[in-house]
Design a protein around this motif. Sequence first.
Motif, PDB file in Angstrom:
ATOM      1  N   SER A  78       0.855  -1.192   0.000  1.00  0.00           N
ATOM      2  CA  SER A  78       0.000   0.000   0.000  1.00  0.00           C
ATOM      3  C   SER A  78       0.888   1.237   0.000  1.00  0.00           C
ATOM      4  N   PRO A  79       0.380   2.388  -0.474  1.00  0.00           N
ATOM      5  CA  PRO A  79       1.157   3.631  -0.403  1.00  0.00           C
ATOM      6  C   PRO A  79       1.342   4.061   1.057  1.00  0.00           C
ATOM      7  N   VAL A  80       2.452   4.751   1.317  1.00  0.00           N
ATOM      8  CA  VAL A  80       2.706   5.300   2.650  1.00  0.00           C
ATOM      9  C   VAL A  80       3.085   6.767   2.511  1.00  0.00           C
ATOM     10  N   ARG A  81       2.840   7.521   3.579  1.00  0.00           N
ATOM     11  CA  ARG A  81       3.101   8.966   3.569  1.00  0.00           C
ATOM     12  C   ARG A  81       3.917   9.339   4.807  1.00  0.00           C
ATOM     13  N   GLY A  82       4.543  10.528   4.717  1.00  0.00           N
ATOM     14  CA  GLY A  82       5.184  11.117   5.886  1.00  0.00           C
ATOM     15  C   GLY A  82       6.442  10.426   6.353  1.00  0.00           C
ATOM     16  N   PRO A  91      10.380  11.966   0.882  1.00  0.00           N
ATOM     17  CA  PRO A  91      10.168  11.608  -0.524  1.00  0.00           C
ATOM     18  C   PRO A  91       9.562  12.772  -1.302  1.00  0.00           C
ATOM     19  N   ARG A  92       9.926  12.882  -2.559  1.00  0.00           N
ATOM     20  CA  ARG A  92       9.349  13.907  -3.415  1.00  0.00           C
ATOM     21  C   ARG A  92       7.871  13.601  -3.664  1.00  0.00           C
ATOM     22  N   PRO A  93       7.067  14.627  -3.912  1.00  0.00           N
ATOM     23  CA  PRO A  93       5.642  14.386  -4.162  1.00  0.00           C
ATOM     24  C   PRO A  93       5.399  13.409  -5.310  1.00  0.00           C
ATOM     25  N   SER A  94       6.328  13.392  -6.282  1.00  0.00           N
ATOM     26  CA  SER A  94       6.127  12.525  -7.433  1.00  0.00           C
ATOM     27  C   SER A  94       6.524  11.078  -7.155  1.00  0.00           C
ATOM     28  N   ASP A  95       7.205  10.841  -6.033  1.00  0.00           N
ATOM     29  CA  ASP A  95       7.661   9.494  -5.729  1.00  0.00           C
ATOM     30  C   ASP A  95       6.484   8.597  -5.327  1.00  0.00           C
ATOM     31  N   ALA A  96       6.561   7.356  -5.765  1.00  0.00           N
ATOM     32  CA  ALA A  96       5.609   6.359  -5.290  1.00  0.00           C
ATOM     33  C   ALA A  96       6.293   5.584  -4.169  1.00  0.00           C
ATOM     34  N   VAL A  97       5.904   5.840  -2.941  1.00  0.00           N
ATOM     35  CA  VAL A  97       6.498   5.154  -1.793  1.00  0.00           C
ATOM     36  C   VAL A  97       5.500   4.121  -1.306  1.00  0.00           C
TER      37      VAL A  97
END
Length: 306
Positions: A78-82, A91-97
């Motif tokens: 799943s995607p993760v933030r922060g 991570p850059r906004p364009s990165d898919a983490v």
Amino acid sequence: MQVLTGPDWRARAAAHAARVDAFVEPHLARRAEQVKHPVHDFLFTYYSHRPAQLRRWHPGFGIALEDAEDHAGLKGYSPVRGLVTSAGRPPRPSDAVVAVAEAYVASQRALLGQLHNLLSATAGRTPQFGCFGLHEWAMVHRADQHGTRHDWPLRLGAAGTDAVVESHRIGCSHFDAFRFFTPTAQPLNTLQPGRDDRPAFEQPGCLHAGMDLYKHAFRLTPMISSDLVADCFELARDIRVLDMRAAPYDLADLGFEPVRIETAEGKAAYVEAQRGFAERGAPLRARLVAECDRLLGVVPEPAQNS
């Protein structure tokens, strides 16, 4: 949670693929040519983990991957933030983490508990080294009636093979070997392991229990590191060679010198190799138990109804 940058995790993924390709690529070449190999194909035909799945690297739960669009749609991710990357920046906004989700781990609680129980029970049992690989012989007992599992001649012929089976004590503790015994050989086994009582029978000296560490590891994918899966795969690969060298088949044309377990010298050689594999398997089994412990600790145990 640690975050790996794209160049970092891709380098690890490439190293993992190169590690297993030494075995995967010859298998794929044989498959394309429709050539069967009774020793080296086993890990890909008996077990359900496909070559492409083995080649794909996973970091395990607790590590996120930056710039990982190709992982975003995989099971458990799943995607993760922060988060902060291993380069020390957000991570850059364009990165898919992405990372293996806690919700996915929670959904695997039953599997984690089952494997923890089996692996712990096996590790706690005293290794037994007196089977001499007779499970493979019992799979071709009375071959004139039941046939053989591989299209290779029997080294001692059908009658000689039957004589070895009938003159030895057979004590196979592994259900997934025992279930392939011929109908005439099954009553000769001193144990009667079943599908649902593996924790009561599995013991760490068993070659098939050692090979199955690979199965247990890939069933935990993507929650554990692929490095551990590859370690278990390499152990299983080496065990399979001994398993078939000690089998009743004549594999000399494939370059495999038989371990003649019908002789005292062959029995001693088998036990020595079997002890070595048990020693190699013990730390891998312990690592899998530790991973199950870690993952079971991620989510609380379901509340019991009063």
